[in-house]
Design a protein around this motif. Structure first.
Motif, PDB file in Angstrom:
ATOM      1  N   PRO A  55       7.079   2.273  -4.176  1.00  0.00           N
ATOM      2  CA  PRO A  55       6.453   0.982  -4.509  1.00  0.00           C
ATOM      3  C   PRO A  55       7.131   0.265  -5.672  1.00  0.00           C
ATOM      4  N   VAL A 107       0.595   1.244  -2.588  1.00  0.00           N
ATOM      5  CA  VAL A 107       0.701   2.269  -3.634  1.00  0.00           C
ATOM      6  C   VAL A 107      -0.016   3.533  -3.164  1.00  0.00           C
ATOM      7  N   TRP A 125      -3.996   6.729 -12.100  1.00  0.00           N
ATOM      8  CA  TRP A 125      -2.660   6.672 -12.705  1.00  0.00           C
ATOM      9  C   TRP A 125      -1.703   5.945 -11.763  1.00  0.00           C
ATOM     10  N   ALA A 126      -1.778   6.286 -10.463  1.00  0.00           N
ATOM     11  CA  ALA A 126      -0.862   5.683  -9.480  1.00  0.00           C
ATOM     12  C   ALA A 126      -1.070   4.169  -9.369  1.00  0.00           C
ATOM     13  N   SER A 128      -2.165   2.202 -11.680  1.00  0.00           N
ATOM     14  CA  SER A 128      -2.303   1.565 -13.001  1.00  0.00           C
ATOM     15  C   SER A 128      -1.377   0.361 -13.181  1.00  0.00           C
ATOM     16  N   GLY A 129      -0.458   0.131 -12.238  1.00  0.00           N
ATOM     17  CA  GLY A 129       0.347  -1.089 -12.304  1.00  0.00           C
ATOM     18  C   GLY A 129      -0.193  -2.184 -11.397  1.00  0.00           C
ATOM     19  N   ASN A 130      -1.383  -1.978 -10.839  1.00  0.00           N
ATOM     20  CA  ASN A 130      -1.988  -2.949  -9.920  1.00  0.00           C
ATOM     21  C   ASN A 130      -3.354  -3.370 -10.449  1.00  0.00           C
ATOM     22  N   LEU A 131      -3.528  -4.663 -10.602  1.00  0.00           N
ATOM     23  CA  LEU A 131      -4.800  -5.154 -11.147  1.00  0.00           C
ATOM     24  C   LEU A 131      -5.749  -5.574 -10.027  1.00  0.00           C
TER      25      LEU A 131
END
Lengths: 154, 292
Positions: A55, A107, A125-126, A128-131
């Motif tokens: 991703p 993701v 955690w995985a 955590s870059g997606n809001l």
């Protein structure tokens, strides 16, 4: 520049400007609007696609850099029938407005390929870059875990 | 948002990339992961005339334990150094920082060497590299030079690469004794830059005294700041909480934070003080635990 990118298994060739971002190539050249543009500043993850299975944020990559690579978008999840992630997001209310959902599912797919029974922490955690601004994440975590269980059960 | 137009070059070998960079000189810029450069171009803070994309140079995507040092190739992504056995064995400070760089998606694309070359004072890696005494290998068509990180990081978004040079490797020296390290970062949310962060490193001699020490600070000066004075206070000494408190006070005094949306300067200075103390304590516990 002429590029060929394999999108969801199909080779797509186009002559594009070098500054064209991968997300714009997917949305405007190919007309596949499942990949969203949210913040456009590498923060929100709405534009997440899988590049050779990993991703990444497609608003922060030039389409010319994807030449010769494989990209999977949310449209590639469904294979005749809905993907287990699509089923579980639906069943577990893993979305409200749906804007972040394509990124969350992709993701989730990359995560479940390594581990079909991730803990809460591992899922959080995985992603955590997606809001997500609707769900409070709880049902997204549940959806990804349920999809993992479904994949394992098959 | 569209970045300004540029010429795109996609060399298939390092030699080809170096020739292109030599030919382009000041007008050429390396595109690695692009996770800082592309956002800056979209905001028109950067407008390189030419981008030399090195993503096809997969030979440079290594994380290796070489004689004497850990070697990180120019195309190793941040994700490659998270949970990596070589990194954990050789550089506890780096292992501690790795999961806190940006977010998982950015870590999948951005490169360690690219982030180091970018010299953003809010970037995490240059504090780590300053604390552990890393070196940067710069390569051009006329050869290679090894630049100590302290000489590489010049100032705000400024490195000491010459025209036609690119970073090909980062080298992190192996500790000589039992070592420990930590990277403590205060961030508002995952993916945000540090409000303030501290990299610490301790290498212990067999008698338990400090043979080498590293302390470097993120986001509190115009560049990542190595606090040499505080490091010197530790070297040759027997570590103690009192000594760490003195070193932390020196680090807090040495930094020059600005008040912004992430907090007032005074607060950031207090964070540096607390995190330096805490980071040194963590490094010591790890070094004494035998993990090196």
């Amino acid at each position: 520049m002429k590029v060929t990118v394999t999108i969801n298994g199909t080779a797509q060739s186009a002559d594009i400007e070098s500054r064209k971002l991968l997300v714009d190539f997917i949305r405007t050249e190919l007309g596949m609007t499942g990949t969203h543009i949210g913040c456009d500043t590498t923060s929100c993850g709405a534009c997440t696609v899988l590049l050779d299975g990993t991703p990444i944020k497609s608003c922060t990559m030039f389409a010319v850099s994807a030449d010769g690579h494989e990209v999977q978008t949310v449209e590639g999840l469904k294979n005749g029938e809905l993907h287990p992630l699509q089923v579980s997001f639906k069943e577990n209310h893993g979305l409200q407005c749906g804007f972040c959902t394509p990124g969350m599912m992709l993701v989730g797919k990359a995560l479940l390929e390594k581990n079909t029974s991730p803990t809460d922490d591992e899922v959080r955690w995985a992603i955590s870059g997606n809001l997500c601004r609707c769900t409070g994440y709880t049902n997204i975590v549940k959806s990804i875990q349920a999809a993992g269980a479904a994949i394992e059960g098959n | 948002m569209y970045p300004p137009a540029f010429e795109y070059w996609s060399p298939k070998s390092l030699d080809e990339a170096l020739s292109k960079l030599q030919e382009l000189g000041h007008d050429g810029r390396v595109l690695a992961g692009g996770q800082s450069l592309i956002p800056m171009m979209k905001l028109r803070l950067a407008a390189p005339a030419n981008l030399v994309d090195i993503n096809n140079l997969t030979d440079l995507a290594y994380v290796r334990a070489d004689n004497g040092h850990l070697a990180i190739g120019a195309l190793a992504r941040h994700a490659d150094v998270v949970d990596n056995d070589h990194v954990k064995t050789i550089s506890p400070t780096m292992a501690s920082a790795a999961p806190w760089v940006a977010d998982p998606l950015v870590r999948n694309r951005g490169t360690v060497a690219g982030s180091i070359a970018h010299c953003d004072p809010e970037g995490d890696w240059n504090s780590v590299m300053l604390a552990v005494g890393a070196s940067v290998v710069a390569t051009s068509t006329s050869g290679q030079r090894v630049i100590p990180i302290g000489d590489f990081v010049v100032d705000f978004f400024t490195n000491s690469l010459a025209e036609g040079e690119m970073v090909t490797e980062i080298q992190i020296p192996r500790p000589t004794g039992s070592a420990g390290g930590a990277y403590l970062k205060l961030e508002r949310k995952i993916g945000d830059y540090a409000t303030a962060a501290v990299a610490t490193f301790l290498d212990l001699a067999t008698d338990g005294t400090v043979s080498n020490a590293g302390i470097a600070l993120t986001a509190v000066a115009s560049k990542n700041l190595k606090v040499t004075e505080a490091e010197q206070m530790l070297i040759g000494q027997t570590p103690s909480p009192e000594l760490f408190a003195e070193a932390a006070a020196v680090a807090a005094a040495a930094c020059d934070p600005e008040s912004d949306v992430r907090g007032p300067a005074e607060y950031k200075r207090a964070v540096i003080n607390a995190y330096t103390k805490r980071g040194l304590a963590k490094a010591l516990a790890q070094a004494q635990g035998g993990a090196s």
